[in-house]
Enzyme design. Structure first.
Site, PDB file in Angstrom:
ATOM      1  N   GLY A   6       0.881  -1.254  -0.074  1.00  0.00           N
ATOM      2  CA  GLY A   6      -0.066  -0.139  -0.238  1.00  0.00           C
ATOM      3  C   GLY A   6       0.835   1.148  -0.109  1.00  0.00           C
TER       4      GLY A   6
ATOM      5  N   GLU B 245       8.941  -6.949 -10.073  1.00  0.00           N
ATOM      6  CA  GLU B 245       7.597  -7.546  -9.589  1.00  0.00           C
ATOM      7  C   GLU B 245       7.830  -8.948  -9.857  1.00  0.00           C
ATOM      8  OE1 GLU B 245       4.486  -5.441 -11.617  1.00  0.00           O
ATOM      9  OE2 GLU B 245       4.705  -3.804 -10.029  1.00  0.00           O
TER      10      GLU B 245
ATOM     11  N   HIS C 201       9.069  -3.332  -6.768  1.00  0.00           N
ATOM     12  CA  HIS C 201       8.377  -2.815  -8.135  1.00  0.00           C
ATOM     13  C   HIS C 201       9.328  -2.311  -8.890  1.00  0.00           C
ATOM     14  CE1 HIS C 201       4.187  -3.090  -6.618  1.00  0.00           C
ATOM     15  NE2 HIS C 201       4.580  -2.603  -5.748  1.00  0.00           N
TER      16      HIS C 201
ATOM     17  N   SER D 102       5.855  -5.527  -1.040  1.00  0.00           N
ATOM     18  CA  SER D 102       5.984  -4.242  -1.412  1.00  0.00           C
ATOM     19  C   SER D 102       6.119  -3.000  -0.310  1.00  0.00           C
ATOM     20  CB  SER D 102       4.559  -3.731  -2.178  1.00  0.00           C
ATOM     21  OG  SER D 102       4.457  -2.429  -2.882  1.00  0.00           O
ATOM     22  N   ALA D 103       5.466  -2.327   0.292  1.00  0.00           N
ATOM     23  CA  ALA D 103       5.576  -1.491   1.326  1.00  0.00           C
ATOM     24  C   ALA D 103       5.991  -2.299   2.552  1.00  0.00           C
ATOM     25  CB  ALA D 103       4.226  -0.684   1.699  1.00  0.00           C
TER      26      ALA D 103
HETATM   27 CA   LIG Z   1       2.919   1.165  -2.780  1.00  0.00          CA
END
Ligand SMILES: [Ca+2]
Ligand SMILES: [Ca+2]
Lengths: 240, 240
Positions: free
Chosen positions: A91, A197, A161, A124-125
């Site tokens: 997020g 990714e 990413h 991700s985060a």
């Molecule tokens: Ca993000």
């Protein structure tokens, strides 16, 4: 011998796969090896905790694991203290890190992972905050955290990413590589792993292996960026 | 009647144009209208101040203006105090804002622009710091500034290099629109102007007009994003 048991995903969504599907085997192997049956989900990177938990729990339940949300209990710190394992979702990295600080979870999670070997999964985060600092997130700084220093479960930075430069792009904003090289000009910056990714980093004690579907790109201060193949042993990065 | 004289560019580079070329007429008109002959360049968003000054000065000299770098004098604040006008270049927004704070220039520039009408030009990161805060920069947080609050020369946020969602992209990171909508969920966030490359905002007293080559996209909390045509009067945004 470090007790670290960490699995860091670049992303939850990969083109052509359903949510977390591409990493199903790596996640299940990681949890089974560590005899984990129950996972605490940390949804702080998004606003809708219940909706986010529902989505992730649905996947973990299908795989045979129990999942609860850290927001479902009165005391997030008590929940972390007794957790078998945590999964930190993606997020916004700034929102996630600020909320971890607000709930006084930074030192606690770090101690449980480093000293007690509590398995940590992030995507991700949730991968950004597992590293030395969030200096190499791609996210917009929508809130102001008290520091950019993060959990420091690994002593280097990751750029999730990671995106290759598109030679046909007409867009003139900095490329991802340019952004990372600008970071490496700063004091205290040394090593950034660009996780494309589908890329995943597995930390097992003192060993780090690149897993997943795709090569990664490694940036070390003072040297040219290099491509890293899947299954490469990157354990030397723990000594940074 | 406000004295504000501000010209904010989304970017210095636009596909098909040389450096700043697309905005040449707007910049020259802005400076001539304000009877400016000498411009102070602020290169803090990049590391190589001399190299950056040389590049920008070359363009402004061709247009008939004198340019000096703020780093060429012993006292940045004295330089701002006596400046006819400033041009704040792009690069990394976090580095730029931190350096403005480190040199105690935030209040000083703000006073000179708001109270004395010193003409301010910014591009990219130099546009981000001219707004309410840097919460909507695209840059990587390579350094930690003491605050995300910026010069507040305009009381809303801008997202420079605004990029439309590519429906064919296989990349799964958040789209620009998703990032801005996440920001608008936060307290204190209200209005974000997405300035596409080639877009420019001209603030003349109490009037704001969209200038440049391309439409902008306006995000206001609680309403759907809207497209803004070139030459649209956006003065109502000053009352936010
Ligand atoms: Ca993000
Ligand atoms: Ca930039």
């Amino acid at each position: 011998m470090s007790k670290r048991q960490i699995l860091l995903l670049s992303s939850s969504n990969v083109h052509g796969y359903s949510y977390l599907e591409y990493a199903a085997k790596d996640i299940k192997d990681f949890l089974n090896k560590n005899k984990v049956t129950d996972v605490v989900f940390i949804p702080y990177a998004l606003k809708d905790y219940d909706g986010y938990l529902k989505k992730v729990k649905n996947v973990f339940t299908t795989w045979g694991f129990n999942m609860t949300g850290i927001h479902e209990s009165k005391s997030p710190s008590d929940t972390v203290k007794s957790a078998q394992s945590v999964f930190v979702g993606g997020g916004n990295t700034f929102l996630l890190l600020k909320t971890l600080y607000d709930n006084k979870l930074i030192e606690l999670i770090r101690e449980r992972v480093i000293l007690e070997g509590m398995p940590y999964m992030g995507t991700s985060a949730g991968t950004n905050v597992a590293t030395k600092s969030i200096h190499t997130t791609n996210d917009m700084p929508i809130v102001y955290p008290p520091s950019f220093i993060a959990l420091n479960l690994v002593p280097f930075n990751i750029n999730p990413h990671y995106l290759d430069t598109d030679p046909n792009s007409k867009h003139k904003g900095e490329t991802r590589e340019e952004r990372i090289l600008q970071y490496l000009e700063e004091d205290g910056a040394d090593t950034v792993l660009g996780l494309r990714e589908g890329g995943t980093l597995l930390v097992d004690g003192n060993q780090i292996i690149l897993k997943g579907l795709t090569k990664a790109r490694l940036f070390v201060k003072g040297t040219s960026p290099q491509e890293i193949d899947v299954e490469t042993d990157l354990s030397y990065l723990l000594k940074k």
